[in-house]
Design a protein around this motif. Sequence first.
Motif, PDB file in Angstrom:
ATOM      1  N   ASP A   8       0.768  -1.056  -0.274  1.00  0.00           N
ATOM      2  CA  ASP A   8       0.052   0.019  -0.139  1.00  0.00           C
ATOM      3  C   ASP A   8       0.836   1.086   0.037  1.00  0.00           C
ATOM      4  O   ASP A   8       2.373   1.220   0.379  1.00  0.00           O
ATOM      5  N   ASP A  10      -0.283   5.336   0.851  1.00  0.00           N
ATOM      6  CA  ASP A  10      -0.342   6.229   1.997  1.00  0.00           C
ATOM      7  C   ASP A  10      -0.598   5.576   3.251  1.00  0.00           C
ATOM      8  O   ASP A  10      -1.370   4.825   3.432  1.00  0.00           O
ATOM      9  N   GLY A  11       0.431   6.125   4.016  1.00  0.00           N
ATOM     10  CA  GLY A  11       0.274   5.556   5.586  1.00  0.00           C
ATOM     11  C   GLY A  11       1.101   4.393   5.830  1.00  0.00           C
ATOM     12  O   GLY A  11       1.451   4.016   6.798  1.00  0.00           O
ATOM     13  N   THR A  12       1.649   3.540   4.538  1.00  0.00           N
ATOM     14  CA  THR A  12       2.550   2.364   4.668  1.00  0.00           C
ATOM     15  C   THR A  12       3.908   2.687   4.237  1.00  0.00           C
ATOM     16  O   THR A  12       4.743   2.565   5.026  1.00  0.00           O
ATOM     17  N   GLU A 175       0.081  -3.318   4.894  1.00  0.00           N
ATOM     18  CA  GLU A 175      -0.812  -2.178   4.779  1.00  0.00           C
ATOM     19  C   GLU A 175      -0.895  -1.173   6.016  1.00  0.00           C
ATOM     20  O   GLU A 175       0.069  -1.803   6.894  1.00  0.00           O
ATOM     21  N   ASP A 176      -1.559  -0.351   5.992  1.00  0.00           N
ATOM     22  CA  ASP A 176      -1.733   0.487   7.198  1.00  0.00           C
ATOM     23  C   ASP A 176      -3.187   0.636   8.062  1.00  0.00           C
ATOM     24  O   ASP A 176      -3.176   1.082   9.020  1.00  0.00           O
ATOM     25  N   SER A 177      -4.085   0.495   7.079  1.00  0.00           N
ATOM     26  CA  SER A 177      -5.691   0.526   7.320  1.00  0.00           C
ATOM     27  C   SER A 177      -6.316  -0.418   7.584  1.00  0.00           C
ATOM     28  O   SER A 177      -6.237  -1.360   6.883  1.00  0.00           O
TER      29      SER A 177
END
Length: 228
Positions: A8, A10-12, A175-177
């Motif tokens: 992923d 964004d955020g990852t 992932e982050d979410s």
Amino acid sequence: MLEALIFDVDGTLAETEELHRQAFNETFASHGLGWCWTRDDYHRLLTTTGGKERIARYVTEMGGSPSDLDIPALHFAKTARYTDLMAQGNLPLRAGVQALIDEARAADLKLAIATTTSRANVEALCLVTYGVAADLLFPVIASGDEVAAKKPAPDVYQLALDRLGLPAARAIALEDSANGLKSARAAGLLCIVSPSAYTAGEDFSGAAIVVKDFTALGGLDAIRRLIT
Ligand code: XBP
Ligand code: MG
């Protein structure tokens, strides 16, 4: 046998969402909209994946109709602002990301991206952090506008697997979410989660492992042990 890592963005790869929020707010201001998303606004709106979908949700919440404005044009301007901000080079990759990518490349694993964001944003991040075009780092890139349904639907991970030419059993998602985790799981992938600033505290049920960041993973051998 592990053959690919699917990241992923964004955020990852990096904590990008504050830069996205800045790009949204500067674009709203330059278009005279008078909107300014606070961190709390953005934390709530982030449960809607996709910048265009997020703007449409906000318009609806404000009592307007998404057809009242040209959201694709507004989002195009936001993406231009975001890539300019990213090019300033003030955003590092998250801890452990570069080491994991380098280890995977050295082990001839395939690297892919499955993201909700726009391709231009992936290009900007890779250029400023690695100094190369995105497809040199990630030969397979599946991005938000290429699929009919964004995360948590499986479409973007399925597209990445199709382009990799691999079954889900030969890859793992990072992932982050919760939305990203659901998307990866729905595509049949094991998923490693490293919560980001905006996703800490979400429900990561179904994750193969949840780590604070990828330095805590223990490298490729630890990931291989997850998939066997
Ligand atoms: C996170 C998203 C994206 C970004 C904003 O993507 O949901 O919408 O917040 O980017 P990821 P856009 O799947 O990489 O976590 O404005 O280009 O959508
Ligand atoms: Mg993400």
